[in-house]
Write a protein that holds these residues in place. Structure first.
Motif, short mmCIF file in Angstrom:
data_model
loop_
_atom_site.label_atom_id
_atom_site.label_comp_id
_atom_site.label_asym_id
_atom_site.label_seq_id
_atom_site.Cartn_x
_atom_site.Cartn_y
_atom_site.Cartn_z
N CYS A 209 30.63 -10.87 10.29
CA CYS A 209 31.83 -11.22 9.54
C CYS A 209 32.01 -12.74 9.40
O CYS A 209 32.84 -13.19 8.61
N GLN A 210 31.25 -13.50 10.19
CA GLN A 210 31.47 -14.94 10.26
C GLN A 210 31.11 -15.68 8.98
O GLN A 210 31.50 -16.84 8.82
N ALA A 211 30.38 -15.05 8.08
CA ALA A 211 30.08 -15.71 6.81
C ALA A 211 31.35 -15.91 5.98
O ALA A 211 31.41 -16.80 5.14
N CYS A 212 32.37 -15.10 6.26
CA CYS A 212 33.60 -15.16 5.47
C CYS A 212 34.85 -15.42 6.31
O CYS A 212 35.87 -15.87 5.77
N HIS A 213 34.81 -15.11 7.61
CA HIS A 213 36.01 -15.17 8.43
C HIS A 213 35.79 -15.98 9.71
O HIS A 213 34.68 -16.07 10.22
N THR A 214 36.90 -16.52 10.20
CA THR A 214 36.98 -17.03 11.57
C THR A 214 38.01 -16.19 12.30
O THR A 214 38.82 -15.50 11.67
N ALA A 215 38.00 -16.24 13.64
CA ALA A 215 38.97 -15.44 14.40
C ALA A 215 39.65 -16.26 15.49
O ALA A 215 40.54 -15.74 16.16
N ASN A 216 39.25 -17.50 15.67
CA ASN A 216 39.86 -18.32 16.72
C ASN A 216 41.23 -18.81 16.29
O ASN A 216 41.54 -18.91 15.10
N GLY B 232 38.21 -19.05 5.25
CA GLY B 232 36.97 -19.23 4.50
C GLY B 232 37.06 -18.45 3.21
O GLY B 232 38.09 -18.46 2.54
N ILE B 233 35.98 -17.78 2.87
CA ILE B 233 36.05 -16.87 1.73
C ILE B 233 37.09 -15.80 2.00
O ILE B 233 37.80 -15.35 1.10
N GLY B 234 37.19 -15.40 3.27
CA GLY B 234 38.24 -14.48 3.70
C GLY B 234 39.20 -15.20 4.64
O GLY B 234 38.92 -16.30 5.13
N PRO B 235 40.34 -14.59 4.94
CA PRO B 235 41.34 -15.26 5.79
C PRO B 235 40.91 -15.29 7.25
O PRO B 235 40.09 -14.49 7.70
N ASN B 236 41.47 -16.23 8.00
CA ASN B 236 41.29 -16.25 9.45
C ASN B 236 41.91 -14.97 10.03
O ASN B 236 42.98 -14.53 9.61
N LEU B 237 41.23 -14.36 10.99
CA LEU B 237 41.64 -13.06 11.51
C LEU B 237 42.31 -13.13 12.87
O LEU B 237 42.52 -12.09 13.50
N ASN B 238 42.68 -14.29 13.32
CA ASN B 238 43.37 -14.39 14.59
C ASN B 238 44.74 -13.73 14.48
O ASN B 238 45.54 -14.05 13.60
N GLY B 239 45.00 -12.78 15.37
CA GLY B 239 46.27 -12.06 15.34
C GLY B 239 46.38 -11.02 14.25
O GLY B 239 47.47 -10.53 13.97
N VAL B 240 45.23 -10.62 13.67
CA VAL B 240 45.30 -9.66 12.57
C VAL B 240 45.73 -8.28 13.05
O VAL B 240 46.50 -7.59 12.38
N ASN C 235 34.33 -1.26 19.31
CA ASN C 235 34.07 -2.49 20.06
C ASN C 235 34.59 -3.71 19.32
O ASN C 235 35.16 -4.63 19.93
N LEU C 236 34.42 -3.73 18.00
CA LEU C 236 34.89 -4.87 17.21
C LEU C 236 36.41 -4.96 17.24
O LEU C 236 36.97 -6.06 17.42
N ILE C 237 37.09 -3.84 17.08
CA ILE C 237 38.55 -3.85 17.09
C ILE C 237 39.07 -4.24 18.48
O ILE C 237 40.06 -4.96 18.61
N ALA C 238 38.39 -3.77 19.52
CA ALA C 238 38.79 -4.15 20.89
C ALA C 238 38.64 -5.65 21.07
O ALA C 238 39.48 -6.30 21.72
N TRP C 239 37.59 -6.23 20.51
CA TRP C 239 37.40 -7.68 20.63
C TRP C 239 38.43 -8.43 19.80
O TRP C 239 38.98 -9.46 20.25
N LEU C 240 38.72 -7.97 18.58
CA LEU C 240 39.73 -8.62 17.75
C LEU C 240 41.09 -8.61 18.44
O LEU C 240 41.90 -9.52 18.24
#
Length: 233
Positions: free
Chosen positions: A81-88, A94-102, A163-168
């Motif tokens: 997902c990192q090509a389009c998003h950050t999560a910190n 980026g191309i997509g929104p930051n996903l921190n707190g999504v 696993n991805l949702i748990a990490w998010l």
């Protein structure tokens, strides 16, 4: 005279060639004639959709799977997902929104990001990114939100999505509670109503049998009064 014979020979050669071609076509058609088979060589059993429909899969029981989710595997899954998003926290769009707190946050949670009209329409129908909603979107974004600008095909593997949702959840969504285990979402829950229905049917039959027994009991005491009246007479 010789000129006339020359043209006669040319015309004769042309007619002879045409005749030979027609004969060859007719003969080859007779020799290599193919007959339509009465039955297909390979039968493909393709039942109608209504005949072999499989039961829908149960939704994920988040209360059971999240406590045992592999956070390291979830972080590794985010690499795609990192090509389009950050999560910190404080990360740039980026191309997509930051996903921190999504997770647990509102749909279109990043102010100033140019979301698609399709996402705005989806927000009116499902305003929050809950566990189920985020899982559906990650499975197939274009199917869950038709018209979304997100071109990602999706993650078909359920364990990877968990696993991805748990990490998010660890990326700014730690305050989102893990729901309690839901027996209705666990394996075997779909078959429970049928079993209960069978038990109810048996329970309905039992009173009928019990009702028949008293009728037999009432008929039996009718004989003694007749026997008692005989000595009196």
């Amino acid at each position: 005279m010789s000129g006339d014979l020359k043209w006669n020979k040319i015309m004769g050669a042309c007619l002879g060639t045409a005749f030979v071609i027609l004969v060859v076509q007719q003969v080859s058609g007779m020799v290599y004639h193919t007959k339509q088979p009465e039955k297909m060589g390979y039968f493909v059993d393709a039942p109608e959709e209504s005949a072999g429909a499989e039961p829908a899969a149960l939704p994920i029981d988040w209360g059971t799977v999240l406590p045992t989710a592999d956070l390291a595997a979830g972080e590794a899954a985010f690499a795609r997902c990192q090509a389009c998003h950050t999560a910190n926290a404080g990360g740039a769009d980026g191309i997509g929104p930051n996903l921190n707190g999504v997770l647990g946050g509102p749909v279109m949670h990043r102010a100033g990001f140019a979301y698609s009209d399709a996402m705005a329409k989806h927000k009116a129908e499902a305003p929050t990114w809950g566990y189920d909603e985020l899982d559906h979107f990650l499975t197939a974004p274009g199917r869950y939100v038709p018209g979304t600008k997100m071109s990602f095909a999706g993650i078909r593997d359920e364990k990877t999505r968990i696993n991805l949702i748990a990490w998010l959840r660890t990326q700014g969504s730690g305050g989102v509670a893990i729901p309690a285990s839901d027996p209705a979402r666990q394996p075997g829950a779909a078959a429970a109503p049928a079993v209960e229905g069978a038990a109810a049917a048996e329970g309905a039959a039992a009173p009928a049998a019990e009702g028949a027994a008293p009728a037999t009991t009432q008929a039996t005491p009718a004989a003694p009064p007749a026997a008692t009246s005989a000595p009196t007479a």
